[in-house]
Design a protein around this motif. Structure first.
Motif, PDB file in Angstrom:
ATOM      1  N   ARG A 168       8.120 -26.930  -1.049  1.00 30.70           N
ATOM      2  CA  ARG A 168       7.437 -26.487  -2.662  1.00 30.70           C
ATOM      3  C   ARG A 168       7.642 -27.398  -3.417  1.00 30.70           C
ATOM      4  NH1 ARG A 168       8.918 -21.476  -4.222  1.00 30.70           N
ATOM      5  NH2 ARG A 168       8.355 -20.054  -2.461  1.00 30.70           N
ATOM      6  N   PHE A 178      19.056 -17.882   0.764  1.00 35.32           N
ATOM      7  CA  PHE A 178      17.067 -18.178   0.373  1.00 35.32           C
ATOM      8  C   PHE A 178      17.685 -17.317  -1.256  1.00 35.32           C
ATOM      9  CE2 PHE A 178      13.390 -15.632  -0.659  1.00 35.32           C
ATOM     10  CZ  PHE A 178      12.374 -16.651  -0.450  1.00 35.32           C
ATOM     11  N   ARG A 192      15.695 -20.622  -3.895  1.00 41.58           N
ATOM     12  CA  ARG A 192      14.313 -19.525  -4.229  1.00 41.58           C
ATOM     13  C   ARG A 192      14.763 -20.552  -5.997  1.00 41.58           C
ATOM     14  NH1 ARG A 192      13.561 -14.595  -5.080  1.00 41.58           N
ATOM     15  NH2 ARG A 192      15.228 -14.316  -5.284  1.00 41.58           N
ATOM     16  N   PHE A 197      13.390 -22.725  -8.146  1.00 41.01           N
ATOM     17  CA  PHE A 197      12.236 -22.902  -9.656  1.00 41.01           C
ATOM     18  C   PHE A 197      12.751 -23.468 -10.766  1.00 41.01           C
ATOM     19  CE2 PHE A 197      12.319 -20.379 -13.547  1.00 41.01           C
ATOM     20  CZ  PHE A 197      10.984 -20.187 -13.385  1.00 41.01           C
ATOM     21  N   ARG A 221      10.034 -26.827 -12.541  1.00 37.08           N
ATOM     22  CA  ARG A 221      10.053 -26.985 -13.809  1.00 37.08           C
ATOM     23  C   ARG A 221      10.541 -28.033 -14.546  1.00 37.08           C
ATOM     24  NH1 ARG A 221       8.755 -23.391 -17.766  1.00 37.08           N
ATOM     25  NH2 ARG A 221      10.900 -24.218 -19.446  1.00 37.08           N
ATOM     26  N   PHE A 267      16.726 -20.936 -15.740  1.00 40.23           N
ATOM     27  CA  PHE A 267      16.752 -19.653 -15.659  1.00 40.23           C
ATOM     28  C   PHE A 267      16.740 -18.961 -14.223  1.00 40.23           C
ATOM     29  CE2 PHE A 267      14.411 -21.409 -19.853  1.00 40.23           C
ATOM     30  CZ  PHE A 267      15.310 -20.866 -20.480  1.00 40.23           C
ATOM     31  N   ASP A 272      19.037 -16.598 -13.907  1.00 44.68           N
ATOM     32  CA  ASP A 272      18.232 -15.143 -15.097  1.00 44.68           C
ATOM     33  C   ASP A 272      17.957 -14.279 -14.571  1.00 44.68           C
ATOM     34  OD1 ASP A 272      20.035 -15.469 -16.476  1.00 44.68           O
ATOM     35  OD2 ASP A 272      19.325 -16.566 -18.185  1.00 44.68           O
ATOM     36  N   ILE A 273      16.030 -14.678 -13.979  1.00 45.74           N
ATOM     37  CA  ILE A 273      15.158 -14.325 -13.463  1.00 45.74           C
ATOM     38  C   ILE A 273      15.384 -13.278 -12.363  1.00 45.74           C
ATOM     39  CG2 ILE A 273      12.648 -14.190 -12.682  1.00 45.74           C
ATOM     40  CD1 ILE A 273      12.718 -16.927 -14.582  1.00 45.74           C
ATOM     41  N   TRP A 274      16.479 -13.343 -11.428  1.00 43.56           N
ATOM     42  CA  TRP A 274      16.950 -13.224 -10.187  1.00 43.56           C
ATOM     43  C   TRP A 274      17.909 -13.124 -10.001  1.00 43.56           C
ATOM     44  CZ3 TRP A 274      13.146 -17.443  -9.837  1.00 43.56           C
ATOM     45  CH2 TRP A 274      12.136 -16.621  -9.891  1.00 43.56           C
ATOM     46  N   GLN A 275      18.821 -12.042 -10.443  1.00 43.78           N
ATOM     47  CA  GLN A 275      20.187 -11.636 -10.344  1.00 43.78           C
ATOM     48  C   GLN A 275      20.570 -12.231  -8.707  1.00 43.78           C
ATOM     49  OE1 GLN A 275      21.962 -10.389 -13.234  1.00 43.78           O
ATOM     50  NE2 GLN A 275      20.352 -11.062 -14.112  1.00 43.78           N
ATOM     51  N   HIS A 278       6.097 -12.835  -8.016  1.00 40.40           N
ATOM     52  CA  HIS A 278       7.325 -13.486  -8.377  1.00 40.40           C
ATOM     53  C   HIS A 278       8.444 -13.411  -7.194  1.00 40.40           C
ATOM     54  CE1 HIS A 278      10.646 -12.357 -10.890  1.00 40.40           C
ATOM     55  NE2 HIS A 278      11.140 -11.341 -10.274  1.00 40.40           N
ATOM     56  N   ALA A 279       8.635 -12.831  -6.186  1.00 37.45           N
ATOM     57  CA  ALA A 279       9.907 -13.062  -5.265  1.00 37.45           C
ATOM     58  C   ALA A 279       9.739 -14.219  -4.245  1.00 37.45           C
ATOM     59  CB  ALA A 279       9.771 -11.980  -4.147  1.00 37.45           C
ATOM     60  N   GLY A 327       9.142 -17.073  -5.968  1.00 34.63           N
ATOM     61  CA  GLY A 327       9.566 -17.884  -7.181  1.00 34.63           C
ATOM     62  C   GLY A 327       8.610 -19.154  -7.189  1.00 34.63           C
ATOM     63  N   LEU A 333       5.507 -17.796  -9.723  1.00 34.10           N
ATOM     64  CA  LEU A 333       4.574 -17.724 -11.355  1.00 34.10           C
ATOM     65  C   LEU A 333       6.294 -18.651 -12.259  1.00 34.10           C
ATOM     66  CD1 LEU A 333       5.176 -14.330 -11.344  1.00 34.10           C
ATOM     67  CD2 LEU A 333       3.261 -15.081 -10.590  1.00 34.10           C
ATOM     68  N   LEU A 335       7.448 -19.535 -16.074  1.00 34.03           N
ATOM     69  CA  LEU A 335       8.443 -19.282 -16.561  1.00 34.03           C
ATOM     70  C   LEU A 335       7.711 -17.838 -17.142  1.00 34.03           C
ATOM     71  CD1 LEU A 335      11.559 -18.398 -17.422  1.00 34.03           C
ATOM     72  CD2 LEU A 335      10.923 -20.110 -19.210  1.00 34.03           C
ATOM     73  N   SER A 372       7.795 -14.877 -14.972  1.00 36.89           N
ATOM     74  CA  SER A 372       8.813 -14.230 -14.304  1.00 36.89           C
ATOM     75  C   SER A 372       9.556 -13.817 -14.973  1.00 36.89           C
ATOM     76  CB  SER A 372       8.682 -15.247 -13.519  1.00 36.89           C
ATOM     77  OG  SER A 372       8.706 -16.638 -12.736  1.00 36.89           O
ATOM     78  N   ILE A 373       9.881 -14.260 -16.066  1.00 42.64           N
ATOM     79  CA  ILE A 373      10.132 -13.161 -16.945  1.00 42.64           C
ATOM     80  C   ILE A 373       9.590 -12.049 -16.762  1.00 42.64           C
ATOM     81  CG2 ILE A 373      11.001 -13.103 -19.434  1.00 42.64           C
ATOM     82  CD1 ILE A 373      11.014 -16.101 -19.775  1.00 42.64           C
ATOM     83  N   SER A 414      10.732  -9.927 -14.347  1.00 48.92           N
ATOM     84  CA  SER A 414      11.876  -9.762 -13.952  1.00 48.92           C
ATOM     85  C   SER A 414      12.391  -8.818 -14.951  1.00 48.92           C
ATOM     86  CB  SER A 414      12.795 -10.777 -14.306  1.00 48.92           C
ATOM     87  OG  SER A 414      14.608 -10.956 -14.236  1.00 48.92           O
ATOM     88  N   GLN A 429      18.434  -8.391 -19.192  1.00 48.35           N
ATOM     89  CA  GLN A 429      19.116  -9.619 -19.319  1.00 48.35           C
ATOM     90  C   GLN A 429      18.721 -11.089 -19.195  1.00 48.35           C
ATOM     91  OE1 GLN A 429      22.500  -9.746 -17.665  1.00 48.35           O
ATOM     92  NE2 GLN A 429      22.677  -7.480 -18.512  1.00 48.35           N
ATOM     93  N   VAL A 430      17.082 -10.340 -18.917  1.00 46.04           N
ATOM     94  CA  VAL A 430      16.827 -12.065 -18.310  1.00 46.04           C
ATOM     95  C   VAL A 430      15.900 -12.801 -19.425  1.00 46.04           C
ATOM     96  CG1 VAL A 430      14.144 -11.020 -18.207  1.00 46.04           C
ATOM     97  CG2 VAL A 430      14.143 -13.341 -16.786  1.00 46.04           C
TER      98      VAL A 430
END
Lengths: 214, 222
Positions: free
Chosen positions: A71, A108, A112, A116, A120, A130, A133-136, B14-15, B17, B19, B21, B24-25, B28, B106-107
């Motif tokens: 990645r 994982f 991930r 991410f 960025r 973030f 926040d995106i994937w709790q 998306h899964a 990771g 995409l 931001l 992804s927002i 989510s 939440q996102v």
């Protein structure tokens, strides 16, 4: 490197080894593998067991490193990903809930999310985080139960609703809709002095409700 | 009942990771409304974790040496690390536009919104996602408002967060996620008013005669 371990964790840990003669690295069955990893996880979570952590590190670090290479395309960054991910495994271990996800899925997710945020940083030069926040992570349920501020706000809101209607209107306007006193006075067509006096009465009443509750 | 979902490829990216931001927002947030996509995403994540961790081959000697060093450094520092309390940032986030307050998924809790700007019934607040091309915004349309018919030079993603709107194709409900490409023309309108999250990767071009004068609005709206 000397690895310290508490007495209790030593016992729990030795049980793991006695019962499972095969080492986790050599296990072929996914189920055994997951159970073994879950035992290491609980030793880390309950006793901050460094030997169990070293086992998790041995299992995950080469895999995270390979993922990072793919990645992030840089040796240094791949190692950062290993460190960031496994540091979080240590600091969040007690939040891991085995009923919600296998250890591998949980790790994982952490990896991930971390990757991410690192991407960025590389691509957009942004130092933000973030990912979580995106994937709790699978720990949000526990988090809310422990969150005293959250509980406090919930009970405070309940008391706000119990205020007399005119006071409630003013308290909600100022604190929940975040209007200024002037804005609220105009909206309700009342003098600003009335806003102030209703607010003062409302807050005094709230304070006494909260004191009774404690 | 949510009728418009991200396609399988998008959900998979998306899964993974993979995409940006802004998208992804959107995914989510959609998942927070949509149990079906939430479940799919969990299954995908599980499958991806199996894939990522299935290679048990030992790393090259040099790599292993680096990892060994890292482990011993980590073990010596690890006692000083504060454990995560699990207390996160505020668990609810709201936005107020034209005196109406909306709860957001939440996102959005750490996302910074610029000031609301608007013309007539349409208001927009941009998110600072730091992406060069894609522009992410919250878009609010007042009751009985509409956006003149337009096409998109690039791709436009719309996620309806609250209220309702309809266009030539369908009626939309909160949680619905639509992706429109350069060929699609539409003119969304709303009776009750609505709040959307939008991402566009190029300025909008309005196509309907009169509203050509409104073309500069495209820049403003999105």
């Amino acid at each position: 490197m000397q690895i310290n371990s508490t007495k209790t964790s030593q016992q729990g840990y030795d049980n793991v080894n006695h019962n499972q003669t095969r080492d986790v690295m050599k296990t072929n069955s996914d189920k055994d593998n997951n159970e073994q990893l879950a035992l290491y996880m609980s030793a880390v979570a309950n006793y901050q067991d460094k030997r169990a952590f070293a086992k998790l590190f041995a299992y995950f670090s080469p895999k995270i490193n390979a993922f990072g290479h793919q990645r992030l395309n840089q040796q240094g960054l791949a190692l950062d990903l290993v460190q960031e991910t496994l540091t979080r495994v240590w600091t969040k271990a007690h939040l891991y809930n085995p009923d919600k996800a296998a250890v591998t899925t949980w790790v994982f997710t952490i990896m991930r999310n971390q990757c991410f945020d690192m991407l960025r940083k590389v691509q957009h030069n942004r130092e933000d985080s973030f990912g979580d926040d995106i994937w709790q992570l699978f720990d949000s349920d526990n988090a809310q139960e422990d969150d005293n501020d959250f509980m406090l706000s919930a009970s405070l809101l309940k008391h706000v609703d119990a205020l007399p209607p005119l006071q409630k209107q003013v308290v909600r306007g100022i604190y929940l809709q975040e209007l200024t006193q002037q804005e609220l006075a105009e909206k309700l067509h009342i003098p600003i002095g009335t806003v102030k006096s209703r607010l003062r009465l409302g807050l005094e009443k709230l304070k006494s409700y909260m004191e009774q509750a404690l | 009942m949510i009728n418009f979902h991200p396609d399988k490829q998008m959900l998979e990216l998306h899964a993974q990771g993979q995409l940006p931001l802004s998208l992804s927002i959107a995914l989510s947030a959609h998942i927070e409304y949509c149990g079906q996509c939430q479940q799919q995403c969990q299954q995908l994540t599980k499958a991806l974790s199996v894939e990522a961790f299935s290679d048990n081959s030992a790393p090259a000697q040099q790599e292993q040496a680096l990892l060994d060093d890292l482990l011993s450094n980590m073990l010596s520092d690890i006692d000083d690390l504060p454990l995560d309390t699990g207390i996160n940032l505020p668990s609810s986030v709201t936005v107020t536009v034209k005196e109406k307050q909306y709860a957001l998924p939440q996102v959005f809790r750490q996302q910074m919104l610029s000031e609301w700007q608007g013309i007539g019934k349409v208001s927009r607040a941009r998110l600072d996602t730091g992406e060069g091309k894609a522009r992410a915004s919250l878009l609010y349309i007042d009751a009985d408002g509409e956006i003149p018919q337009h096409t998109h030079k690039g791709t436009e993603l719309t996620l309806l967060l609250a209220g309702e709107f309809s266009d030539e194709f369908s009626d939309y409900k909160p949680g619905d996620l639509m992706v429109m490409t350069a060929e699609d023309k539409h003119s969304p309108k709303t009776k009750q008013g609505c709040l959307c999250y939008t991402v566009v990767d190029a300025p909008l071009y309005f196509t309907k005669g009169l509203s050509k004068i409104l073309n500069p609005i495209g820049e403003l709206i999105y």
